[in-house]
Enzyme design. Sequence first.
Site, PDB file in Angstrom:
ATOM      1  N   CYS A 105      52.255  31.249 -31.560  1.00 15.88           N
ATOM      2  CA  CYS A 105      51.277  32.338 -31.583  1.00 15.88           C
ATOM      3  C   CYS A 105      51.332  33.184 -32.853  1.00 15.88           C
ATOM      4  O   CYS A 105      50.482  34.046 -33.052  1.00 15.88           O
ATOM      5  CB  CYS A 105      51.467  33.232 -30.366  1.00 15.88           C
ATOM      6  SG  CYS A 105      51.511  32.329 -28.803  1.00 15.88           S
ATOM      7  N   HIS A 117      50.172  42.532 -29.981  1.00 18.48           N
ATOM      8  CA  HIS A 117      50.132  41.124 -29.573  1.00 18.48           C
ATOM      9  C   HIS A 117      49.583  41.053 -28.153  1.00 18.48           C
ATOM     10  O   HIS A 117      48.734  40.207 -27.861  1.00 18.48           O
ATOM     11  CB  HIS A 117      51.521  40.512 -29.665  1.00 18.48           C
ATOM     12  CG  HIS A 117      51.550  39.049 -29.346  1.00 18.48           C
ATOM     13  ND1 HIS A 117      50.809  38.125 -30.052  1.00 18.48           N
ATOM     14  CD2 HIS A 117      52.217  38.345 -28.390  1.00 18.48           C
ATOM     15  CE1 HIS A 117      51.016  36.914 -29.554  1.00 18.48           C
ATOM     16  NE2 HIS A 117      51.859  37.022 -28.547  1.00 18.48           N
ATOM     17  N   HIS A 145      43.498  34.662 -25.672  1.00 22.33           N
ATOM     18  CA  HIS A 145      44.617  34.381 -26.571  1.00 22.33           C
ATOM     19  C   HIS A 145      44.340  33.085 -27.315  1.00 22.33           C
ATOM     20  O   HIS A 145      44.361  32.000 -26.731  1.00 22.33           O
ATOM     21  CB  HIS A 145      45.909  34.275 -25.755  1.00 22.33           C
ATOM     22  CG  HIS A 145      47.153  34.245 -26.588  1.00 22.33           C
ATOM     23  ND1 HIS A 145      47.136  34.200 -27.963  1.00 22.33           N
ATOM     24  CD2 HIS A 145      48.469  34.248 -26.234  1.00 22.33           C
ATOM     25  CE1 HIS A 145      48.371  34.182 -28.419  1.00 22.33           C
ATOM     26  NE2 HIS A 145      49.203  34.222 -27.398  1.00 22.33           N
TER      27      HIS A 145
END
Length: 408
Positions: free
Chosen positions: A163, A302, A337
Amino acid sequence: MSAEAVWITGIGACCALGPDAASLADALAQGRSGISLQPGDPARGVPPFAAAAITEPLGLDMPPAQRNLHDRHSLMALQAAREAWTQSGLPATSATPERSAVAWGTGLGGSNALQQSYGEHLTKETPRIHPYTVVRVMSNSAASHLAMKYGLKAAMLTISNACASSAQAIGEALMLLRHGRADVALVGGSEAMLNPGSVAAWQSMGVMAPADAEDVSRSCRPFDDGRKGLVLGEGSAALVLETESHARARGASALAVLAGYGHSVDAVHLSRPDADGQERALRAALADAGLTPAQVGYVNAHGTATDVGDAVEAESLARVFGPRGVPVSATKALHGHLIGAGGALELVACVQTIQRGELPRSAHVRTSALEEIADVVREPRAFDRSKSIVSNSFAFGGSNVSLVLRAV
């Protein structure tokens, strides 16, 4: 080593919120979610799931033979890059190819091409694997296509750090420009993993949020007490970086300045976040930008909406900025995401925060115990352009990246 500033002169994006960067900014300002119910593949044990999928056709005009060379994530990369490159005002092909670089991030690369090849091999008596499968699947395929499209010959970096991939690619490109290795860098990331194989893997890990029974578009709830996990998204984002001297010489203007980059590694656990590692990345980014915590006016978190992840990030932010010391929001609540592309998309959103002067909200928060230590932005607020912005990207495997933006 060059000490001059690095400007962002172009941005582009495509995701479930729309086909360009303006659509992204508009949706974030409106609190409009791109999350919907996807059919899954029940015959293969993949039930319907909430995800932020691109529903509009990619706006690329290319002959079928050329399109065959691309996995979906490479096509998305080309779309976002085209917008960013056009906005920058650079010539269609770099005038100084040996001084122009590309740095791209992706988590799984060509996962759709991989899924297709497995399907052919496992389900057909006489499988016919596509001859371009290898070049579609390889993680550097998007970067390679971009290098050829725009004549980028100084360097090609492909970062695959889960990520944190695209955020780290952007940070490493900043280092290239600062060290005089290039004058221009096309940077960003792309991800397209909404296929049965990868979705089944995420579902089996137990970190995906179930579709909200009342409103599937609200399935992702970062910082909310009722958060139940992440919602996968797909898409791409791109930015053009230039040294200030190069941009000024051609009469270009800056959308924002990429002022700092911090990277740390937890070295603790494959999937559990660590506040110490996140704190080190944040402090490294601020030091790199020459800033104190008080000079930061917003953090794009995040914020994946996992129970542990949001709590650990709130703790690391409180350590650096003090309890409720800086406004924070998680835009993943609306665009999902994007894994390896998430950092780039969120940095584009931060550039637009500077341009538009408004903080994006952290949508779908009803009650939040984390608000005791985190100043969660529930409704749009004005952004003080005299202050800087931090964008966080924290990854499985323990890679933490923080990027710092400021107005010109």
